[in-house]
Motif scaffolding. Structure first.
Motif, PDB file in Angstrom:
ATOM      1  N   LEU A  99      40.176 -22.549 -30.736  1.00 38.36           N
ATOM      2  CA  LEU A  99      41.116 -22.022 -29.636  1.00 38.36           C
ATOM      3  C   LEU A  99      40.783 -22.945 -28.354  1.00 38.36           C
ATOM      4  O   LEU A  99      39.659 -23.253 -28.357  1.00 38.36           O
ATOM      5  CB  LEU A  99      40.546 -20.817 -29.624  1.00 38.36           C
ATOM      6  N   GLU A 100      41.670 -22.864 -27.749  1.00 42.23           N
ATOM      7  CA  GLU A 100      41.470 -23.538 -26.480  1.00 42.23           C
ATOM      8  C   GLU A 100      41.618 -22.622 -25.425  1.00 42.23           C
ATOM      9  O   GLU A 100      42.821 -22.069 -25.097  1.00 42.23           O
ATOM     10  CB  GLU A 100      42.778 -24.651 -26.157  1.00 42.23           C
ATOM     11  N   LEU A 101      40.676 -22.094 -24.630  1.00 42.62           N
ATOM     12  CA  LEU A 101      40.576 -20.994 -23.734  1.00 42.62           C
ATOM     13  C   LEU A 101      40.726 -21.542 -22.281  1.00 42.62           C
ATOM     14  O   LEU A 101      39.979 -22.738 -22.109  1.00 42.62           O
ATOM     15  CB  LEU A 101      39.371 -20.031 -23.827  1.00 42.62           C
ATOM     16  N   GLN A 119      34.841 -13.098 -22.878  1.00 43.70           N
ATOM     17  CA  GLN A 119      33.176 -12.632 -22.841  1.00 43.70           C
ATOM     18  C   GLN A 119      32.978 -11.057 -22.984  1.00 43.70           C
ATOM     19  O   GLN A 119      32.540 -10.407 -23.548  1.00 43.70           O
ATOM     20  CB  GLN A 119      32.710 -13.201 -21.573  1.00 43.70           C
ATOM     21  N   ARG A 120      33.915 -10.453 -21.978  1.00 46.01           N
ATOM     22  CA  ARG A 120      33.828  -9.015 -21.939  1.00 46.01           C
ATOM     23  C   ARG A 120      34.479  -8.300 -23.148  1.00 46.01           C
ATOM     24  O   ARG A 120      33.741  -7.516 -23.873  1.00 46.01           O
ATOM     25  CB  ARG A 120      34.908  -8.488 -20.777  1.00 46.01           C
ATOM     26  N   ARG A 123      31.296 -21.666 -27.700  1.00 47.53           N
ATOM     27  CA  ARG A 123      31.165 -21.959 -29.129  1.00 47.53           C
ATOM     28  C   ARG A 123      32.003 -21.391 -30.289  1.00 47.53           C
ATOM     29  O   ARG A 123      32.796 -21.782 -31.103  1.00 47.53           O
ATOM     30  CB  ARG A 123      29.500 -21.714 -29.465  1.00 47.53           C
ATOM     31  N   VAL A 124      32.063 -19.938 -29.973  1.00 45.06           N
ATOM     32  CA  VAL A 124      33.247 -19.032 -30.600  1.00 45.06           C
ATOM     33  C   VAL A 124      34.660 -19.816 -30.797  1.00 45.06           C
ATOM     34  O   VAL A 124      35.158 -19.910 -31.770  1.00 45.06           O
ATOM     35  CB  VAL A 124      33.031 -17.673 -30.267  1.00 45.06           C
ATOM     36  N   ALA A 125      35.011 -20.036 -29.698  1.00 45.06           N
ATOM     37  CA  ALA A 125      36.160 -20.692 -29.405  1.00 45.06           C
ATOM     38  C   ALA A 125      36.510 -21.904 -30.108  1.00 45.06           C
ATOM     39  O   ALA A 125      37.410 -22.074 -30.790  1.00 45.06           O
ATOM     40  CB  ALA A 125      36.481 -20.892 -27.832  1.00 45.06           C
ATOM     41  N   MET A 185      23.793 -14.525 -30.836  1.00 47.69           N
ATOM     42  CA  MET A 185      23.997 -13.732 -29.687  1.00 47.69           C
ATOM     43  C   MET A 185      23.174 -12.663 -29.284  1.00 47.69           C
ATOM     44  O   MET A 185      22.795 -11.510 -29.991  1.00 47.69           O
ATOM     45  CB  MET A 185      25.686 -13.059 -29.873  1.00 47.69           C
ATOM     46  N   SER A 186      22.854 -12.420 -28.073  1.00 46.86           N
ATOM     47  CA  SER A 186      21.752 -11.678 -27.696  1.00 46.86           C
ATOM     48  C   SER A 186      22.546 -10.212 -27.454  1.00 46.86           C
ATOM     49  O   SER A 186      23.352 -10.093 -26.776  1.00 46.86           O
ATOM     50  CB  SER A 186      21.297 -12.112 -26.274  1.00 46.86           C
TER      51      SER A 186
END
Length: 108
Positions: free
Chosen positions: A21-23, A32-33, A14-16, A1-2
């Motif tokens: 997790l189903e976002l 993201q925020r 990818r993290v989800a 992650m930059s």
């Protein structure tokens, strides 16, 4: 992650996926925020000068229960008999006689 550009939507997805997790499309920008903010806080913590701070292996050291205090703030670790397997299995909602049966919670 930059660190400079924050978290990308691809990284959120990818993290989800890794967290199973189903976002929804509406939840992704919020995540993201949130993840970018968390990484920002971590970056702030990394700026602290901790050169004079002793590393800790256990929080109990802060409680005065370090190696010399013999666990003063913690309960004594005593050996006790274990539960009777037959009694535990008899009280279980579902068992095969040796193991508990539980519903499947992870599906891929």
């Amino acid at each position: 992650m930059s660190e400079l550009s924050g978290v990308t939507l691809e990284e959120v997805r990818r993290v989800a996926e890794l967290a199973n997790l189903e976002l929804t499309a509406e939840e992704e920008p919020r995540m993201q925020r949130d993840l970018s903010a968390i990484l920002g806080y971590i970056a702030q913590l990394n700026e602290l000068n901790t050169s004079g701070v002793e590393p800790m292996a256990q929080v109990s050291e802060m409680l005065g229960a370090g190696p010399d205090a013999a666990g003063a703030a913690l309960r004594v670790d005593t050996v006790r008999p274990c539960l009777d397997r037959a009694a535990v299995m008899a009280a279980a909602p579902e068992t095969d006689g040796r193991f508990f049966k539980v519903p499947k919670v992870i599906e891929r």
